[in-house]
Scaffold this motif. Sequence first.
Motif, PDB file in Angstrom:
ATOM      1  N   GLN A 130     -22.275  -8.339 -29.611  1.00  0.00           N
ATOM      2  CA  GLN A 130     -22.711  -8.901 -29.370  1.00  0.00           C
ATOM      3  C   GLN A 130     -21.291  -9.175 -27.697  1.00  0.00           C
ATOM      4  OE1 GLN A 130     -18.811 -11.881 -30.482  1.00  0.00           O
ATOM      5  NE2 GLN A 130     -18.276 -10.458 -31.555  1.00  0.00           N
ATOM      6  N   ASP A 131     -20.604  -7.761 -27.766  1.00  0.00           N
ATOM      7  CA  ASP A 131     -19.966  -7.314 -25.930  1.00  0.00           C
ATOM      8  C   ASP A 131     -20.135  -6.191 -25.908  1.00  0.00           C
ATOM      9  OD1 ASP A 131     -19.279  -7.471 -23.789  1.00  0.00           O
ATOM     10  OD2 ASP A 131     -17.677  -8.418 -23.781  1.00  0.00           O
ATOM     11  N   CYS A 132     -20.044  -5.084 -24.272  1.00  0.00           N
ATOM     12  CA  CYS A 132     -20.173  -3.717 -25.036  1.00  0.00           C
ATOM     13  C   CYS A 132     -19.191  -3.852 -23.683  1.00  0.00           C
ATOM     14  CB  CYS A 132     -21.284  -2.834 -24.879  1.00  0.00           C
ATOM     15  SG  CYS A 132     -22.499  -3.290 -23.264  1.00  0.00           S
ATOM     16  N   GLY A 133     -18.205  -2.621 -23.549  1.00  0.00           N
ATOM     17  CA  GLY A 133     -17.882  -2.043 -22.235  1.00  0.00           C
ATOM     18  C   GLY A 133     -17.455  -0.737 -22.017  1.00  0.00           C
ATOM     19  N   TRP A 134     -17.048  -0.580 -20.685  1.00  0.00           N
ATOM     20  CA  TRP A 134     -16.825   0.868 -20.403  1.00  0.00           C
ATOM     21  C   TRP A 134     -15.288   1.092 -20.288  1.00  0.00           C
ATOM     22  CZ3 TRP A 134     -20.180   4.913 -20.818  1.00  0.00           C
ATOM     23  CH2 TRP A 134     -21.658   4.488 -20.836  1.00  0.00           C
ATOM     24  N   VAL A 135     -14.424   1.667 -21.340  1.00  0.00           N
ATOM     25  CA  VAL A 135     -13.303   1.908 -21.484  1.00  0.00           C
ATOM     26  C   VAL A 135     -12.291   3.369 -21.053  1.00  0.00           C
ATOM     27  CG1 VAL A 135     -11.527   1.353 -23.549  1.00  0.00           C
ATOM     28  CG2 VAL A 135     -13.518  -0.108 -23.651  1.00  0.00           C
ATOM     29  N   ASP A 136     -11.581   3.304 -20.402  1.00  0.00           N
ATOM     30  CA  ASP A 136     -10.788   4.363 -20.387  1.00  0.00           C
ATOM     31  C   ASP A 136      -9.743   4.763 -21.535  1.00  0.00           C
ATOM     32  OD1 ASP A 136      -8.487   2.969 -19.361  1.00  0.00           O
ATOM     33  OD2 ASP A 136      -8.803   3.632 -17.516  1.00  0.00           O
ATOM     34  N   MET A 137      -9.579   6.095 -21.593  1.00  0.00           N
ATOM     35  CA  MET A 137      -8.595   5.984 -22.279  1.00  0.00           C
ATOM     36  C   MET A 137      -6.980   5.095 -22.736  1.00  0.00           C
ATOM     37  SD  MET A 137      -9.615   8.745 -23.521  1.00  0.00           S
ATOM     38  CE  MET A 137      -8.115   9.568 -25.351  1.00  0.00           C
ATOM     39  N   ASP A 138      -6.537   5.482 -21.512  1.00  0.00           N
ATOM     40  CA  ASP A 138      -5.365   4.031 -21.632  1.00  0.00           C
ATOM     41  C   ASP A 138      -6.065   2.940 -22.698  1.00  0.00           C
ATOM     42  OD1 ASP A 138      -3.895   5.619 -20.392  1.00  0.00           O
ATOM     43  OD2 ASP A 138      -3.676   4.982 -17.936  1.00  0.00           O
ATOM     44  N   GLY A 139      -6.943   1.981 -22.114  1.00  0.00           N
ATOM     45  CA  GLY A 139      -7.920   0.924 -22.527  1.00  0.00           C
ATOM     46  C   GLY A 139      -8.199   0.559 -24.275  1.00  0.00           C
ATOM     47  N   LEU A 140      -8.460   2.493 -23.960  1.00  0.00           N
ATOM     48  CA  LEU A 140      -8.287   2.689 -25.948  1.00  0.00           C
ATOM     49  C   LEU A 140      -7.176   2.438 -26.443  1.00  0.00           C
ATOM     50  CD1 LEU A 140     -10.976   3.598 -27.869  1.00  0.00           C
ATOM     51  CD2 LEU A 140     -10.761   6.157 -27.184  1.00  0.00           C
ATOM     52  N   ASN A 141      -6.357   3.401 -26.273  1.00  0.00           N
ATOM     53  CA  ASN A 141      -4.838   3.648 -26.454  1.00  0.00           C
ATOM     54  C   ASN A 141      -4.764   2.051 -26.948  1.00  0.00           C
ATOM     55  OD1 ASN A 141      -4.901   6.184 -27.424  1.00  0.00           O
ATOM     56  ND2 ASN A 141      -3.932   6.343 -25.153  1.00  0.00           N
ATOM     57  N   GLN A 142      -4.648   1.506 -26.188  1.00  0.00           N
ATOM     58  CA  GLN A 142      -3.835  -0.690 -26.178  1.00  0.00           C
ATOM     59  C   GLN A 142      -5.234  -1.292 -27.902  1.00  0.00           C
ATOM     60  OE1 GLN A 142      -4.451  -1.932 -21.895  1.00  0.00           O
ATOM     61  NE2 GLN A 142      -2.366  -1.204 -21.904  1.00  0.00           N
ATOM     62  N   MET A 143      -6.675  -0.599 -26.907  1.00  0.00           N
ATOM     63  CA  MET A 143      -7.154  -1.306 -28.363  1.00  0.00           C
ATOM     64  C   MET A 143      -6.591  -0.973 -29.318  1.00  0.00           C
ATOM     65  SD  MET A 143     -10.746  -1.120 -26.844  1.00  0.00           S
ATOM     66  CE  MET A 143     -11.982  -2.092 -27.396  1.00  0.00           C
ATOM     67  N   MET A 144      -6.309   0.510 -29.982  1.00  0.00           N
ATOM     68  CA  MET A 144      -6.020   0.973 -30.996  1.00  0.00           C
ATOM     69  C   MET A 144      -4.641   0.150 -31.085  1.00  0.00           C
ATOM     70  SD  MET A 144      -6.512   4.731 -30.613  1.00  0.00           S
ATOM     71  CE  MET A 144      -5.406   5.840 -31.396  1.00  0.00           C
ATOM     72  N   ASP A 145      -3.774   0.369 -30.187  1.00  0.00           N
ATOM     73  CA  ASP A 145      -2.798  -0.260 -30.629  1.00  0.00           C
ATOM     74  C   ASP A 145      -2.552  -1.849 -31.245  1.00  0.00           C
ATOM     75  OD1 ASP A 145      -1.116   1.964 -29.951  1.00  0.00           O
ATOM     76  OD2 ASP A 145      -0.003   1.180 -27.928  1.00  0.00           O
ATOM     77  N   LEU A 146      -3.261  -2.313 -31.216  1.00  0.00           N
ATOM     78  CA  LEU A 146      -3.290  -4.073 -30.986  1.00  0.00           C
ATOM     79  C   LEU A 146      -4.811  -4.538 -32.371  1.00  0.00           C
ATOM     80  CD1 LEU A 146      -4.048  -5.388 -27.249  1.00  0.00           C
ATOM     81  CD2 LEU A 146      -2.183  -5.499 -29.451  1.00  0.00           C
ATOM     82  N   ASP A 147      -5.400  -3.125 -32.712  1.00  0.00           N
ATOM     83  CA  ASP A 147      -6.405  -3.169 -34.145  1.00  0.00           C
ATOM     84  C   ASP A 147      -7.412  -3.645 -33.190  1.00  0.00           C
ATOM     85  OD1 ASP A 147      -4.489  -1.560 -35.845  1.00  0.00           O
ATOM     86  OD2 ASP A 147      -3.194  -3.544 -36.538  1.00  0.00           O
ATOM     87  N   MET A 148      -7.655  -3.753 -32.547  1.00  0.00           N
ATOM     88  CA  MET A 148      -9.083  -4.318 -32.477  1.00  0.00           C
ATOM     89  C   MET A 148     -10.381  -3.432 -32.412  1.00  0.00           C
ATOM     90  SD  MET A 148      -8.321  -5.136 -28.374  1.00  0.00           S
ATOM     91  CE  MET A 148     -10.050  -6.125 -27.955  1.00  0.00           C
ATOM     92  N   LEU A 149     -10.170  -1.828 -32.809  1.00  0.00           N
ATOM     93  CA  LEU A 149     -11.072  -1.318 -33.142  1.00  0.00           C
ATOM     94  C   LEU A 149     -10.983  -0.732 -34.876  1.00  0.00           C
ATOM     95  CD1 LEU A 149     -10.157   1.938 -30.713  1.00  0.00           C
ATOM     96  CD2 LEU A 149     -11.316  -0.337 -30.807  1.00  0.00           C
ATOM     97  N   SER A 150     -12.892  -1.240 -34.982  1.00  0.00           N
ATOM     98  CA  SER A 150     -13.725  -0.569 -36.417  1.00  0.00           C
ATOM     99  C   SER A 150     -12.925   0.695 -36.918  1.00  0.00           C
ATOM    100  CB  SER A 150     -14.762  -1.106 -36.803  1.00  0.00           C
ATOM    101  OG  SER A 150     -15.791  -0.063 -37.542  1.00  0.00           O
TER     102      SER A 150
END
Length: 150
Positions: A130-150
């Motif tokens: 439904q969406d996509c985006g370019w993410v840097d390492m800091d953003g990826l780490n934040q997403m991991m901390d928030l359980d946003m990754l499959s």
Amino acid sequence: FHDHFMAQISSRVRLNVVTGVIIHHKSIVNGHVHNPRTMQMLLGKRADNQSNGGLWEHIGGKIEASDASMEHALTRELNEELGNAFKFEIKKFLFQSSYIPPQTERPIIDLNAFLVHHIEGHIKLTRAHQDCGWVDMDGLNQMMDLDMLS
């Protein structure tokens, strides 16, 4: 216990999948990632009606019996999910990992990851995301901390 566990795993269905860690062309200089700390990689947000709906992931999918190779499967999946205007180059195989879900009725996922360089072109999302985006390492780490990754 170990023998019982191994017998349980060996009888389960295995699902072979392939994914790309897609690096944005602006992060690549002379064919190499310029700065890993600031590089941007593409993530797609799963459609709500899909398994793991609403979670973000690297783009990829199942390896089909008709695929001549894992690279062929990844090329097919990226074209299907991102559209033909999105140009890329598969650079190298990164790793293979297996995920064994605790639910015995679910298949074991054998994930094969490749490094992919985005060359040019825009993204045309399909029904899988439904969406996509370019993410840097800091953003990826934040997403991991928030359980946003499959």
